[in-house]
Design an enzyme around this catalytic site. Structure first.
Site, PDB file in Angstrom:
ATOM      1  N   TYR A  47       0.846  -1.190   0.000  1.00  0.00           N
ATOM      2  CA  TYR A  47       0.000   0.000   0.000  1.00  0.00           C
ATOM      3  C   TYR A  47       0.887   1.247   0.000  1.00  0.00           C
ATOM      4  O   TYR A  47       1.596   1.529   0.976  1.00  0.00           O
ATOM      5  CB  TYR A  47      -0.907   0.029   1.237  1.00  0.00           C
ATOM      6  CG  TYR A  47      -1.974  -1.050   1.270  1.00  0.00           C
ATOM      7  CD1 TYR A  47      -2.225  -1.877   0.179  1.00  0.00           C
ATOM      8  CD2 TYR A  47      -2.750  -1.232   2.416  1.00  0.00           C
ATOM      9  CE1 TYR A  47      -3.209  -2.857   0.225  1.00  0.00           C
ATOM     10  CE2 TYR A  47      -3.739  -2.206   2.468  1.00  0.00           C
ATOM     11  CZ  TYR A  47      -3.959  -3.013   1.374  1.00  0.00           C
ATOM     12  OH  TYR A  47      -4.937  -3.990   1.442  1.00  0.00           O
ATOM     13  N   SER A 100     -13.555  -4.061   1.011  1.00  0.00           N
ATOM     14  CA  SER A 100     -14.578  -3.436   0.148  1.00  0.00           C
ATOM     15  C   SER A 100     -15.986  -3.718   0.675  1.00  0.00           C
ATOM     16  O   SER A 100     -16.877  -4.082  -0.092  1.00  0.00           O
ATOM     17  CB  SER A 100     -14.446  -3.918  -1.303  1.00  0.00           C
ATOM     18  OG  SER A 100     -13.259  -3.468  -1.885  1.00  0.00           O
ATOM     19  N   PRO A 101     -16.212  -3.551   1.981  1.00  0.00           N
ATOM     20  CA  PRO A 101     -17.522  -3.883   2.555  1.00  0.00           C
ATOM     21  C   PRO A 101     -18.632  -2.931   2.118  1.00  0.00           C
ATOM     22  O   PRO A 101     -19.813  -3.236   2.304  1.00  0.00           O
ATOM     23  CB  PRO A 101     -17.272  -3.783   4.058  1.00  0.00           C
ATOM     24  CG  PRO A 101     -16.183  -2.767   4.190  1.00  0.00           C
ATOM     25  CD  PRO A 101     -15.285  -3.019   3.008  1.00  0.00           C
ATOM     26  N   ALA A 142     -18.595  -1.826  -1.105  1.00  0.00           N
ATOM     27  CA  ALA A 142     -18.567  -1.973  -2.564  1.00  0.00           C
ATOM     28  C   ALA A 142     -18.073  -0.699  -3.246  1.00  0.00           C
ATOM     29  O   ALA A 142     -18.720  -0.158  -4.144  1.00  0.00           O
ATOM     30  CB  ALA A 142     -19.938  -2.378  -3.091  1.00  0.00           C
ATOM     31  N   GLN A 143     -16.904  -0.232  -2.778  1.00  0.00           N
ATOM     32  CA  GLN A 143     -16.269   0.965  -3.355  1.00  0.00           C
ATOM     33  C   GLN A 143     -17.151   2.215  -3.265  1.00  0.00           C
ATOM     34  O   GLN A 143     -17.012   3.144  -4.042  1.00  0.00           O
ATOM     35  CB  GLN A 143     -15.891   0.716  -4.817  1.00  0.00           C
ATOM     36  CG  GLN A 143     -14.897  -0.410  -5.020  1.00  0.00           C
ATOM     37  CD  GLN A 143     -13.483  -0.028  -4.578  1.00  0.00           C
ATOM     38  OE1 GLN A 143     -12.985   1.032  -4.924  1.00  0.00           O
ATOM     39  NE2 GLN A 143     -12.852  -0.899  -3.829  1.00  0.00           N
ATOM     40  N   GLY A 144     -18.091   2.212  -2.316  1.00  0.00           N
ATOM     41  CA  GLY A 144     -18.946   3.380  -2.126  1.00  0.00           C
ATOM     42  C   GLY A 144     -20.357   3.212  -2.656  1.00  0.00           C
ATOM     43  O   GLY A 144     -21.227   4.058  -2.411  1.00  0.00           O
ATOM     44  N   THR A 171     -23.126   3.394  -0.006  1.00  0.00           N
ATOM     45  CA  THR A 171     -23.227   4.584   0.847  1.00  0.00           C
ATOM     46  C   THR A 171     -24.445   5.437   0.525  1.00  0.00           C
ATOM     47  O   THR A 171     -24.824   6.298   1.316  1.00  0.00           O
ATOM     48  CB  THR A 171     -21.973   5.469   0.702  1.00  0.00           C
ATOM     49  OG1 THR A 171     -21.908   5.955  -0.653  1.00  0.00           O
ATOM     50  CG2 THR A 171     -20.707   4.691   1.033  1.00  0.00           C
ATOM     51  N   GLY A 172     -25.027   5.231  -0.664  1.00  0.00           N
ATOM     52  CA  GLY A 172     -26.130   6.081  -1.094  1.00  0.00           C
ATOM     53  C   GLY A 172     -25.657   7.314  -1.834  1.00  0.00           C
ATOM     54  O   GLY A 172     -26.466   8.125  -2.296  1.00  0.00           O
ATOM     55  N   LYS A 173     -24.353   7.459  -1.971  1.00  0.00           N
ATOM     56  CA  LYS A 173     -23.785   8.620  -2.673  1.00  0.00           C
ATOM     57  C   LYS A 173     -24.059   8.557  -4.163  1.00  0.00           C
ATOM     58  O   LYS A 173     -24.235   9.585  -4.824  1.00  0.00           O
ATOM     59  CB  LYS A 173     -22.281   8.685  -2.405  1.00  0.00           C
ATOM     60  CG  LYS A 173     -21.560   9.809  -3.122  1.00  0.00           C
ATOM     61  CD  LYS A 173     -20.068   9.780  -2.808  1.00  0.00           C
ATOM     62  CE  LYS A 173     -19.319  10.870  -3.581  1.00  0.00           C
ATOM     63  NZ  LYS A 173     -17.859  10.837  -3.295  1.00  0.00           N
TER      64      LYS A 173
END
Length: 316
Positions: A61, A207-208, A210-212, A215-217
């Protein structure tokens, strides 16, 4: 604070950890442009302030920068943390000594003498066999430089093989770190989750969110073409978002019921699974606080089942 044991007799850690792939990573996460050291240090402090002290990192990383940042923050703040890091089986690493050397480098960057968890990043076997690799890790447990041994991205068969080599040395396999979320439930259908439970192996879910996506974003109603890596990910296209709309609707409804955000509901669903620790990433203090809101409460069994039903498309 909710805690869970890593494997059968590994260390106790918080039921949610923080993933630090983005800390120092310029290739994928654009570190140094959109955010930098100030923001991730604030995220580190916010994590500890929230009662979470379990951080997941890796030597690759940011090419070691993630480990170095964590080491620096720990020393500056003088606050206790639990660290999980990873060894990457590069083609030119062909001996047990290469494993020991890589661990030494990680410990140096982290400025610690032991890590709670040391994981093999990928199940690659180039010039070093899994047996040699696991024996090398077992040696490091005996030396006291590793608290527990884990693997990452291993199939059910590969996990069982690693478990058997370690068991021959009297050491349990503690963890398999794999992708797992409401929108990526393959470990439930490909045997990984069942085998992990059978062997007493804890799942670290990367990735819990799913890359965002959870989030609802990102929604059809407020669709804006994403930038960066998400721009070429079909899941973030308009048709991809239409596919997950029922999931987002249920997350929003449950969020209203529990006075939580959709992402916190998605993380709580993972926590409700037996032997699973989500490790969402966080680049800012606000993201940490949002993640921490998944702790301290629980979805009802009925709500857990509802989410399971609405996401059955993602079992395969």
């Amino acid at each position: 604070m909710q805690t869970i044991r890593l494997g059968q007799d590994g260390p106790m850690v918080t039921a949610l950890g923080i993933g630090t792939w983005s800390w120092g990573d310029k290739l994928f996460w654009n570190y140094g442009s959109d955010y930098a050291t100030t923001q991730v240090k604030e995220a580190f402090e916010a994590t500890l302030d929230a009662g979470i002290n379990f951080f997941d990192t890796a030597e690759v990383y940011g090419l070691g920068e993630s480990e170095s940042l964590i080491g620096r923050f720990m020393k500056q703040l003088g606050r206790k943390t639990q660290i999980a890091t990873k060894y990457f089986p590069l083609p030119w690493r062909f001996s047990a000594q290469s494993v020991s050397d890589a661990l030494s480098d990680s410990l140096k960057r982290l400025q610690v003498e032991q890590v709670e968890l040391y994981q093999v990043h990928m199940p690659f076997s180039f010039l070093i066999s899994q047996q040699t690799l696991m024996n090398a890790l077992a040696d490091e447990v005996k030396r006291g430089r590793i608290g527990a041994v884990g693997v990452s991205n291993y199939s059910a068969k590969q996990m069982a093989e690693a478990h058997s080599y370690l068991a021959a040395r009297g050491i349990p396999l503690a963890v398999n770190q794999v992708q797992y979320s409401l929108l990526h439930r393959k470990i439930e259908s490909n045997g990984i989750l069942d085998k992990a439970r059978q062997l007493g192996v804890t799942i670290l879910a990367y990735s819990p969110l799913a890359q965002g996506l959870l989030t609802g974003k990102y929604t059809v109603e407020s669709y804006i073409k994403p930038t960066g890596a998400r721009a070429i990910d079909p899941r973030f296209s308009k048709s991809g978002l239409e596919k997950i709309a029922p999931v987002l609707k249920l997350l929003s409804q449950l969020g209203e019921k529990y006075e939580r955000k959709p992402a916190q509901v998605a993380l709580n669903w993972l926590i409700a699974q037996d032997g699973v620790i989500p490790i969402p990433g966080a680049k800012t203090a606000q993201q940490v606080q949002d993640n921490a809101g998944a702790l301290g409460w629980a979805l009802s069994q009925e709500d857990v089942s509802q989410l399971e039903q609405v996401t059955r498309l993602w079992l395969k």
